[in-house]
Design a protein around this motif. Structure first.
Motif, PDB file in Angstrom:
ATOM      1  N   GLN A 139     -19.764  -3.247  -1.015  1.00  0.00           N
ATOM      2  CA  GLN A 139     -20.676  -4.283  -0.962  1.00  0.00           C
ATOM      3  C   GLN A 139     -20.367  -5.354  -1.557  1.00  0.00           C
ATOM      4  OE1 GLN A 139     -24.269  -2.287  -2.263  1.00  0.00           O
ATOM      5  NE2 GLN A 139     -24.218  -3.242  -4.272  1.00  0.00           N
TER       6      GLN A 139
ATOM      7  N   GLU B  49       0.892  -1.249   0.167  1.00  0.00           N
ATOM      8  CA  GLU B  49      -0.042  -0.054  -0.122  1.00  0.00           C
ATOM      9  C   GLU B  49       0.776   1.311  -0.146  1.00  0.00           C
ATOM     10  OE1 GLU B  49      -3.063   1.127  -0.334  1.00  0.00           O
ATOM     11  OE2 GLU B  49      -2.247   3.025  -0.217  1.00  0.00           O
TER      12      GLU B  49
ATOM     13  N   SER C 115     -12.081   3.568  -0.715  1.00  0.00           N
ATOM     14  CA  SER C 115     -12.631   2.830   0.200  1.00  0.00           C
ATOM     15  C   SER C 115     -12.819   3.175   1.831  1.00  0.00           C
ATOM     16  CB  SER C 115     -11.613   1.418   0.691  1.00  0.00           C
ATOM     17  OG  SER C 115     -11.565   0.559  -0.660  1.00  0.00           O
TER      18      SER C 115
HETATM   19  C1  LIG Z   1     -18.762   9.168  -2.426  1.00  0.00           C
HETATM   20  C2  LIG Z   1     -18.260   7.756  -2.545  1.00  0.00           C
HETATM   21  C3  LIG Z   1     -19.527   6.779  -2.320  1.00  0.00           C
HETATM   22  C4  LIG Z   1     -19.633   5.361  -2.318  1.00  0.00           C
HETATM   23  N1  LIG Z   1     -20.423   4.545  -1.864  1.00  0.00           N
HETATM   24  C5  LIG Z   1     -20.419   3.187  -1.892  1.00  0.00           C
HETATM   25  C6  LIG Z   1     -21.349   2.453  -1.223  1.00  0.00           C
HETATM   26  O1  LIG Z   1     -22.403   2.957  -0.599  1.00  0.00           O
HETATM   27  N2  LIG Z   1     -21.180   1.069  -1.310  1.00  0.00           N
HETATM   28  C7  LIG Z   1     -20.138   0.483  -1.957  1.00  0.00           C
HETATM   29  O2  LIG Z   1     -19.913  -0.779  -2.053  1.00  0.00           O
HETATM   30  N3  LIG Z   1     -19.181   1.496  -2.514  1.00  0.00           N
HETATM   31  C8  LIG Z   1     -19.497   2.700  -2.845  1.00  0.00           C
HETATM   32  N4  LIG Z   1     -18.519   3.448  -3.158  1.00  0.00           N
HETATM   33  C9  LIG Z   1     -17.579   2.758  -4.240  1.00  0.00           C
HETATM   34  C10 LIG Z   1     -16.364   2.096  -3.063  1.00  0.00           C
HETATM   35  O3  LIG Z   1     -15.699   3.140  -2.130  1.00  0.00           O
HETATM   36  C11 LIG Z   1     -15.087   1.772  -4.083  1.00  0.00           C
HETATM   37  O4  LIG Z   1     -15.864   0.784  -5.232  1.00  0.00           O
HETATM   38  C12 LIG Z   1     -13.967   0.824  -3.671  1.00  0.00           C
HETATM   39  O5  LIG Z   1     -13.822   1.550  -2.339  1.00  0.00           O
HETATM   40  C13 LIG Z   1     -12.910   0.552  -4.429  1.00  0.00           C
HETATM   41  O6  LIG Z   1     -12.037   0.110  -3.747  1.00  0.00           O
HETATM   42  P1  LIG Z   1     -10.394  -0.365  -4.272  1.00  0.00           P
HETATM   43  O7  LIG Z   1      -9.933  -1.027  -3.220  1.00  0.00           O
HETATM   44  O8  LIG Z   1     -10.579  -0.852  -5.577  1.00  0.00           O
HETATM   45  O9  LIG Z   1      -9.886   1.206  -4.187  1.00  0.00           O
HETATM   46  P2  LIG Z   1      -9.252   1.976  -3.296  1.00  0.00           P
HETATM   47  O10 LIG Z   1      -9.699   2.005  -1.841  1.00  0.00           O
HETATM   48  O11 LIG Z   1      -8.921   3.242  -4.041  1.00  0.00           O
HETATM   49  O12 LIG Z   1      -7.636   1.263  -2.989  1.00  0.00           O
HETATM   50  C14 LIG Z   1      -6.489   1.431  -4.014  1.00  0.00           C
HETATM   51  C15 LIG Z   1      -5.256   1.456  -3.113  1.00  0.00           C
HETATM   52  O13 LIG Z   1      -4.388   1.320  -4.084  1.00  0.00           O
HETATM   53  C16 LIG Z   1      -3.198   1.886  -3.519  1.00  0.00           C
HETATM   54  N5  LIG Z   1      -2.174   2.353  -4.813  1.00  0.00           N
HETATM   55  C17 LIG Z   1      -2.555   2.895  -5.775  1.00  0.00           C
HETATM   56  N6  LIG Z   1      -1.238   3.115  -6.426  1.00  0.00           N
HETATM   57  C18 LIG Z   1      -0.361   2.260  -5.653  1.00  0.00           C
HETATM   58  C19 LIG Z   1       0.866   2.025  -5.876  1.00  0.00           C
HETATM   59  N7  LIG Z   1       1.670   2.482  -7.047  1.00  0.00           N
HETATM   60  N8  LIG Z   1       1.791   1.216  -4.826  1.00  0.00           N
HETATM   61  C20 LIG Z   1       0.901   0.996  -3.802  1.00  0.00           C
HETATM   62  N9  LIG Z   1      -0.281   1.101  -3.383  1.00  0.00           N
HETATM   63  C21 LIG Z   1      -1.043   1.885  -4.667  1.00  0.00           C
HETATM   64  C22 LIG Z   1      -4.256   3.276  -3.069  1.00  0.00           C
HETATM   65  O14 LIG Z   1      -3.200   4.134  -2.254  1.00  0.00           O
HETATM   66  C23 LIG Z   1      -5.092   2.787  -2.678  1.00  0.00           C
HETATM   67  O15 LIG Z   1      -5.094   2.630  -1.004  1.00  0.00           O
HETATM   68  C24 LIG Z   1     -18.388   4.760  -3.121  1.00  0.00           C
HETATM   69  C25 LIG Z   1     -17.172   5.575  -3.279  1.00  0.00           C
HETATM   70  C26 LIG Z   1     -17.384   6.856  -3.160  1.00  0.00           C
HETATM   71  C27 LIG Z   1     -16.295   7.767  -3.717  1.00  0.00           C
END
Ligand SMILES: Cc1cc2nc3c(=O)[nH]c(=O)nc-3n(C[C@H](O)[C@H](O)[C@H](O)COP(=O)(O)OP(=O)(O)OC[C@H]3O[C@@H](n4cnc5c(N)ncnc54)[C@H](O)[C@@H]3O)c2cc1C
Length: 370
Positions: free
Chosen positions: A337, A35, A45
């Protein structure tokens, strides 16, 4: 310095996607999550509306959400001291001339969400009394919408990873990726982590990770979404989430008031997203049309990136180049979810085991569709 090179699987990104797939894979593999930030879930997230809604987005998302339902409602022993979900309810409302849209919404979701029912405008105003009588034209209510305790969910994933011998390494911003022999080598300054399988769970940065690994990028677009907390009537704590059928507003109780969102989808580079004044103003303007409640201040605001493919299905599976590079991206507005259901499916695919899911879903979310 070389840091633990003997992993089976390295995962980039400690958001809901990376942590959930690490949780399942660490049961029988040596897993590390890398991370960039100093804490997991700093980006999307940690910025969500934290809702669990089965009738959401499209039928693939519904399927993936429902396949994780048991996990949310009856998590494994010791996963969390507190319930992962609490009942919230969902009120869908339409304004003048929007009744046909509500009809179509009911036709789409009622076959899959039996508790979703049309209700009268009087019933809707009994639930949320500030709704404007001059605006409200039709409504539907679904008691099955739930709030997710995202903190408990992500803590549970991390605890499970640790108990299984896996690691989450923070402050590791992968800035170089090389494939040598049968291994991927990920570097952050002078630190290196290696593994034969690399899972790309980097959210909005997924294509950046592909570029570092010299893998063809995919049609993934991060879209900014804004939220603001505004003061609200004291009794709003028991209100459900309300959203407009025209998808220009939702609001839900969120301490210390109401979380208001304009449902914006503005294309953005991968970045530490922040709320723009124009989007907050848009949310408050629509709120004023829908609700008879004067908002004088915004207590707090934020934005996050929701990353979508063109068909708004996630993209999951080994890259076409078949070199141990696995995509787990495009979770749009449903990544929390769907996390248990999608991660279990992804873990099966990583292990080349037949997923318990239907073949048809695996094809619909496959990398090969691009
Ligand atoms: C306002 C809002 C409301 C939402 N409401 C909902 C909801 O009610 N229910 C629901 O299910 N979803 C909801 N979502 C969507 C949900 O938040 C996302 O789909 C989910 O968080 C995506 O998770 P992720 O792990 O793919 O991305 P992220 O949480 O962005 O994680 C990706 C990670 O990769 C890391 N990273 C990137 N590049 C590098 C690198 N080079 N080296 C190391 N680490 C790196 C980043 O730092 C980050 O921590 C909402 C989103 C928003 C913005």
């Amino acid at each position: 310095m070389t840091q633990g090179t003997d992993y089976d699987i390295a995962i980039i990104g400690a958001g809901a996607a990376g942590l959930s797939v690490a949780y399942f894979l660490s049961e029988d593999a040596r897993v590390v999550v890398l991370e960039a930030e100093s804490q997991p879930a700093y980006h999307s997230s940690g910025r969500s509306a934290a809702m669990y809604i089965e009738g959401y987005e499209n039928q693939v998302v519904r399927h993936l959400t429902q396949s994780g339902k048991n996990f949310f409602f009856a998590p494994p022993a010791e996963f969390s001291d507190t319930p992962l979900v609490t009942q919230a309810g969902g009120l869908t409302v339409s304004g003048p001339a929007e009744a046909p849209k509500l009809e179509r919404y009911l036709n789409t979701w009622q076959p899959h969400c039996p508790e979703l029912q049309p209700i009268s405008v009087t019933q809707a105003r009994d639930i949320i009394p500030i709704l404007r009588t001059t605006w409200l034209s039709a409504a539907a209510y679904d008691p099955s919408w739930h709030n997710i305790d995202v903190h408990a969910l992500l803590q549970g994933y991390q605890r499970g990873i640790r108990q299984n011998g896996g690691e989450v390494i923070t402050d590791f911003r992968t800035d170089n990726i090389e494939r040598a022999g049968k291994h991927w080598h990920m570097r952050c300054a002078d630190r290196q982590v290696s593994a034969p399988i690399l899972i790309n769970a980097a959210g909005a940065w997924a294509n950046h990770i592909a570029e570092l690994a010299r893998i063809d990028t995919l049609p993934l677009t991060p879209l900014r979404r804004t939220a603001a907390i505004v003061p609200a009537p004291a009794n709003c704590r028991d209100w459900p989430l309300l959203h407009t059928i025209s998808e220009n507003l939702y609001f839900k109780p969120e301490s210390p008031g109401l979380m208001v969102c304009p449902q914006d989808e503005t294309p953005s580079p991968a970045m530490d997203a922040y709320a723009h004044e124009i989007d907050i103003a848009q949310a408050l303007d629509t709120f004023a049309q829908v609700a008879d409640f004067d908002v004088k201040t915004v207590t707090h605001s934020w934005a996050g990136l929701r990353t979508f493919t063109p068909d708004r299905f996630p993209v999951v599976g080994f890259d076409k180049q078949n070199n141990g590079f696995f995509w787990l991206a495009g979770q749009g507005g449903f990544g929390i979810q769907t996390s248990p259901g999608l991660a279990r499916l992804a873990a099966d695919l990583v292990k080349h085991e037949s997923p318990q899911d239907e073949v048809n879903i695996v094809q619909q979310i496959s990398v090969n569709r691009f």
